[in-house]
Design an enzyme around this catalytic site. Sequence first.
Site, mmCIF file in Angstrom:
data_model
loop_
_atom_site.group_PDB
_atom_site.id
_atom_site.type_symbol
_atom_site.label_atom_id
_atom_site.label_comp_id
_atom_site.label_asym_id
_atom_site.label_seq_id
_atom_site.Cartn_x
_atom_site.Cartn_y
_atom_site.Cartn_z
ATOM 1 N N ASP A 256 18.824 39.745 42.802
ATOM 2 C CA ASP A 256 19.471 39.458 44.088
ATOM 3 C C ASP A 256 18.898 40.463 45.096
ATOM 4 O O ASP A 256 19.086 41.669 44.942
ATOM 5 C CB ASP A 256 20.988 39.642 43.912
ATOM 6 C CG ASP A 256 21.764 39.505 45.208
ATOM 7 O OD1 ASP A 256 21.143 39.359 46.271
ATOM 8 O OD2 ASP A 256 23.003 39.552 45.154
ATOM 9 N N ASP A 262 18.462 47.482 53.157
ATOM 10 C CA ASP A 262 19.352 48.587 53.518
ATOM 11 C C ASP A 262 19.039 49.835 52.681
ATOM 12 O O ASP A 262 19.013 50.948 53.199
ATOM 13 C CB ASP A 262 20.827 48.172 53.331
ATOM 14 C CG ASP A 262 21.232 47.097 54.327
ATOM 15 O OD1 ASP A 262 20.707 47.097 55.459
ATOM 16 O OD2 ASP A 262 22.074 46.245 53.981
#
Length: 317
Positions: A256, A262
């Site tokens: 995923d 980030d």
Amino acid sequence: MNERVLVVGSLNMDLTIRVPRLPAPGETVSGQDAVRGAGGKGANQAVAAARLGGLVRLVGLLGDDEFGARLRSGLHREGVDATAVGTLPGAATGLALIVVQEDGENSITLAPGANRHLDEAALIRLTGGDPARFTADSDILLLQLEVPVATALAAARAARAAGVRTVLNAAPMPPFDDRLRQLIAYTDVLILNQSEATALLTAAGLAATGPWPRRAAALRGLGPDLVVVTLGADGAVAESADGPLSHPGFPVDAVDTVGAGDAFCAALTLALAAHTPPATALRRACAAGSLATTRPGAQAALPTRAEVDRLLAPEGG
Ligand code: ADP
């Protein structure tokens, strides 16, 4: 060594439903139970930086609702200083409705809520009322664009005046206007993924084709000292004052990719705050990004400093 990172950005509650296939307009599709998760690029990068060993202060706005209270306690658990995260009376906390199809394809509807109200006045109020002291006690400023561009610009200006470097993850990419041009000019380190880089090149009237290192070099002409373009599984390229840099993605079992960008931004920011040379910082950032793909979820997937160190150890740290 604890780098002090100031993050100005968004906080969202993510509500995710997994479905066999995305609904067409007007259609209802039944899926699995809804899963709540803390999100928002500002909060995600703040938590990522804290897991990677930074001393992190987040500036942002929550609504005065149950989601806001849950997000605040999550930040506390992660060791992020949330004293400059305000609660806006009468506002709703930012909410992302995420629907994920079996093959990973997703659709996201975002209600920015309180994040939309993070204007320059709120920024100054939340950080003690004195713009000159906004970045006091910070080694570096980290911004994304889920808050108004004008707010990010005010923050970057104050940082420049105080001699503090600004890292901008220009995601999502807003329309290219004067304010965005100024913000990029006040940015020391610009991080984009491929689609954001293409959008910015096109909007700025620069060549949006050709090898990525050349495109990163063109973007450096907009002002930043270091421009980094992330290339998913292929790692990242950068253009620095000393020329081009690149690092391949680490071979991992990706399940995923949410959270990879980030983790990458937070790791690069921390490494640069510690005066790590850009090439080494890029390698650490790729390691952190790759690790984030090995677990599902956004904040749940963010790696720790020890995990990044372990992945890098065979290469000699
Ligand atoms: P974003 O999530 O912002 O679109 P990318 O997909 O480019 O950003 O991912 C950010 C970084 O995470 C990449 O530079 C890379 O280092 C790492 N990464 C992302 N996807 C993979 C993958 N499938 N395998 C290994 N590393 C990955």
